[in-house]
Design an enzyme around this catalytic site. Structure first.
Site, short mmCIF file in Angstrom:
data_model
loop_
_atom_site.label_atom_id
_atom_site.label_comp_id
_atom_site.label_asym_id
_atom_site.label_seq_id
_atom_site.Cartn_x
_atom_site.Cartn_y
_atom_site.Cartn_z
N GLY A 7 0.85 -1.19 0.00
CA GLY A 7 0.00 0.00 0.00
C GLY A 7 0.88 1.24 0.00
N LEU A 8 1.01 1.85 -1.17
CA LEU A 8 1.91 3.01 -1.30
C LEU A 8 1.12 4.28 -1.59
CD1 LEU A 8 4.73 1.27 -3.36
CD2 LEU A 8 4.79 1.89 -0.93
N ARG A 10 -0.48 7.83 0.06
CA ARG A 10 0.32 8.91 0.65
C ARG A 10 0.95 8.52 1.98
NH1 ARG A 10 -1.46 15.28 1.27
NH2 ARG A 10 0.62 16.07 1.79
N GLY A 12 1.30 5.42 3.37
CA GLY A 12 2.19 4.27 3.25
C GLY A 12 3.51 4.66 2.62
N ASP A 30 2.06 -1.73 -4.70
CA ASP A 30 0.76 -1.08 -4.77
C ASP A 30 0.19 -1.42 -6.14
OD1 ASP A 30 -0.68 1.57 -3.27
OD2 ASP A 30 -1.21 1.27 -5.37
N ASN A 95 -6.41 1.32 9.74
CA ASN A 95 -7.44 1.53 10.77
C ASN A 95 -8.46 0.40 10.78
OD1 ASN A 95 -6.58 3.97 11.97
ND2 ASN A 95 -7.39 5.15 10.26
N SER A 121 -1.06 7.01 14.08
CA SER A 121 -1.54 8.38 13.98
C SER A 121 -0.39 9.29 13.56
CB SER A 121 -2.11 8.85 15.33
OG SER A 121 -2.59 10.18 15.25
N LYS A 173 -6.34 2.72 19.05
CA LYS A 173 -6.41 3.73 18.00
C LYS A 173 -7.86 4.11 17.70
CE LYS A 173 -4.90 6.33 14.58
NZ LYS A 173 -5.88 6.32 13.52
N GLU A 180 -10.67 12.22 19.10
CA GLU A 180 -10.37 13.21 18.05
C GLU A 180 -11.66 13.82 17.49
OE1 GLU A 180 -9.08 12.42 13.62
OE2 GLU A 180 -7.35 12.15 14.95
#
Length: 301
Positions: A7-8, A10, A12, A30, A95, A121, A173, A180
């Site tokens: 997973g590339l 942003r 990653g 990716d 997540n 995070s 998380k 948040e």
């Protein structure tokens, strides 16, 4: 230490770049060829497939997943399973719902494979500032991965830690993101109240700057809000539509399961839902009810 990044996007790609800068060798996959090409420019060796990535890594292999929660993670985990050997470890840094993580960890344990969940995070600032990481999994497995976490964290001994067994990282998380939601809602409402006091002509960016130093409400989220107000004081061109990626819902579900009162987090989630209703039947009915019982005027469309 050598590892593979799956997973590339942003985040990653940024994490892989930080690892490379920290002296680690990183290969990445990716499905998007442009993402692989961009990652290669930052020192990440591209792989054309998950199979090629697994073959390129030395044993025991370590693969870090940064893919969307749900089916995509399941598909990736299931595809990797026959490609890995006993002693290999997969880290899920996305997540994921902690209940899914428990299931996946049990599956991998049955094949002699490590499965570590890392609630991460830091967002787009992580490349520069480092990432906060809440890690769940077998203690020995997590300890063996220490060099990776130390490189990604803001400092070797700050901003990361094993919080418990498998699932606990993503659970922690999840609650982090629920908090948040509440904090973001409070800032948004507070600045809105300031803006609507038109006779004072308040400069919201100035107020934010004042609060950033010494105030009890100072935080990184306030820093970001203040920066945003400096760039676009009236939020021009931004639709009043707030998405949610799932963690707030899961936090509220957990609170209900545990009989824990969480009104602020719950209401902040409801407000996000409300922002998406540009033709609110509920509000129309409320207006009609006021007219029915009190004769109050109805504003026509």
């Amino acid at each position: 230490m050598e590892l593979g990044m799956v997973g590339l996007g942003r985040m990653g790609a940024n994490m892989a770049e930080r690892l490379v800068k920290g002296g680690h060798k990183v290969s990445g996959f990716d499905p998007n060829a442009d993402a692989r090409k961009a990652a290669e420019a930052n020192g990440i060796a591209p792989a054309a497939s998950l199979e090629a990535l697994a073959k390129a890594l030395p044993a025991p292999r370590v693969l870090w997943l940064m893919v969307p929660a749900g089916k995509i993670t399941d598909d990736t985990v299931n595809t990797l399973l026959p490609l890995l050997a006993k002693g290999d470890t997969v880290i899920d840094g996305g997540n994921s719902n902690y209940k899914d993580t428990l299931r996946r960890a049990q599956l991998y344990a049955g094949h002699g494979l490590g499965y570590v969940d890392c609630g991460t995070s830091g967002g787009v600032w992580g490349l520069k500032e480092g990432y906060s990481m809440m890690i769940g999994g077998d203690a020995k497995t997590v300890e063996a991965l220490r060099p990776i976490f130390e490189t990604l964290a803001p400092a070797k001994d700050q901003g990361w830690g094993r919080v418990g067994p498998a699932g606990s990282g993503h659970y922690t998380k999840m609650v982090h993101n629920g908090i948040e939601y509440g904090m973001m809602q409070a800032y948004a409402e507070g600045f809105s109240i300031l803006k609507h006091k038109e006779e004072f002509g308040l400069d919201l960016h100035q107020v934010g700057e004042i609060w950033r130093t010494g105030s009890v409400v100072r935080s990184w989220l306030l820093d970001l809000a203040t920066d945003a107000l400096g760039k676009n004081p009236n939020m021009d061109g931004i639709a009043p539509y707030v998405v949610d990626s799932g963690e707030g819902r899961w936090t509220v579900d957990a609170a209900l399961e545990l009989n824990v009162s969480a009104p602020v987090i719950t209401l902040s989630l409801m407000e996000r839902f409300r922002s998406r209703d540009d033709d609110s039947f509920a509000d129309k009915l409320l207006s009609s009810l006021r007219n029915e019982f009190g004769g109050h005027a109805i504003k026509k469309e």
